[in-house]
Enzyme design. Structure first.
Site, PDB file in Angstrom:
ATOM      1  N   GLN A  92       0.813  -1.216   0.000  1.00 48.74           N
ATOM      2  CA  GLN A  92       0.000   0.000   0.000  1.00 48.74           C
ATOM      3  C   GLN A  92       0.849   1.271   0.000  1.00 48.74           C
ATOM      4  OE1 GLN A  92      -2.640  -1.552   3.379  1.00 48.74           O
ATOM      5  NE2 GLN A  92      -4.056  -0.342   2.158  1.00 48.74           N
ATOM      6  N   CYS A 134     -10.657  -0.422   3.591  1.00 50.95           N
ATOM      7  CA  CYS A 134      -9.252  -0.502   3.198  1.00 50.95           C
ATOM      8  C   CYS A 134      -8.788   0.895   2.817  1.00 50.95           C
ATOM      9  CB  CYS A 134      -9.097  -1.461   2.023  1.00 50.95           C
ATOM     10  SG  CYS A 134      -7.386  -1.640   1.469  1.00 50.95           S
TER      11      CYS A 134
HETATM   12 NI    NI Z   1      -6.414  -2.947   3.078  1.00 47.15          NI
END
Ligand code: NI
Length: 215
Positions: A92, A134
């Site tokens: 991420q 998320c």
């Molecule tokens: Ni996530």
């Protein structure tokens, strides 16, 4: 003799490539050039990184100063009011390595801890549905069925290997974050996905621009 030396050198190069020893140029750029609060990859713009398979850290990376910088910056990113998450995975922030940070609801003080070269060794108990979001998929939430308990193995930040069982909401976070390391997102597994109005309102003026060095 000379041939042997060349052959040995060739083997050493092949071995170093297959284990990907050391940081890639991209990884060094991300770690060094990111602000203390890092850019968080979002769907669908950053799907190439979010969908890639992550690999383990080698001893060289683990012993490097960049490793500590990455841990510090990921921690600050996760806890920054602009993100305020309960977990984050290295892809991420642009690093396709097996590293996650998880808020341990099952521990006193609910600390956020790093888990290096993590694996889920077993998923325990029948799945239960629960809400999930998320940082890479704003402003949505979904209902996902997860196991109530996991057996995990990993390295702590000081390199100590650990195997343990985790239960409850933290076990759900581990399943969500470890999926990221295999390029899997919760929307792939969710029964339903819906816009979270509060998050949408909060994100109205959020800057999603990538840093200039990203592309
Ligand atoms: Ni996530």
């Amino acid at each position: 003799m000379r041939k042997w030396i060349l052959f040995t050198a060739f083997l050493a190069i092949v071995a170093s490539c297959s284990t990907r020893s050391g940081w890639t140029e991209w990884e060094q750029t991300v770690i060094e050039r990111s602000d203390s609060v890092m850019y968080v990859a979002v769907m669908p713009a950053d799907s190439a990184i979010l969908r890639a398979q992550s690999v383990d850290f080698g001893p060289k990376e683990l012993a490097s100063a960049q490793m500590q910088t990455l841990l510090d910056k990921m921690y600050r990113t996760l806890t920054d009011p602009s993100q305020d998450g309960v977990g984050i995975a290295a892809p991420q922030v642009g690093i396709n390595r097996r590293l996650v940070m998880v808020m341990r609801y099952d521990k006193p003080g609910q600390p956020i801890e790093p888990y290096i070269n993590i694996r889920i060794d077993s998923l325990i108990g029948p799945k239960n549905p629960g809400p999930e979001g998320c940082l890479s998929i704003p402003p949505y939430r979904g209902v996902v069925r997860r196991h109530p308990k996991v057996q995990i193995s990993y390295l702590k930040a000081d390199g100590t290997p650990v195997a343990e069982q985790v239960e409850g909401y933290s076990a759900v976070i581990f399943q969500h974050e470890c999926d990221h390391l295999d390029g899997i997102l919760y929307i792939d597994k969710a029964d339903t996905v819906y816009v979270n109005e509060a998050w949408a309102a909060e994100r109205e003026n959020f800057n999603y621009d990538r840093p200039e060095w990203w592309d």
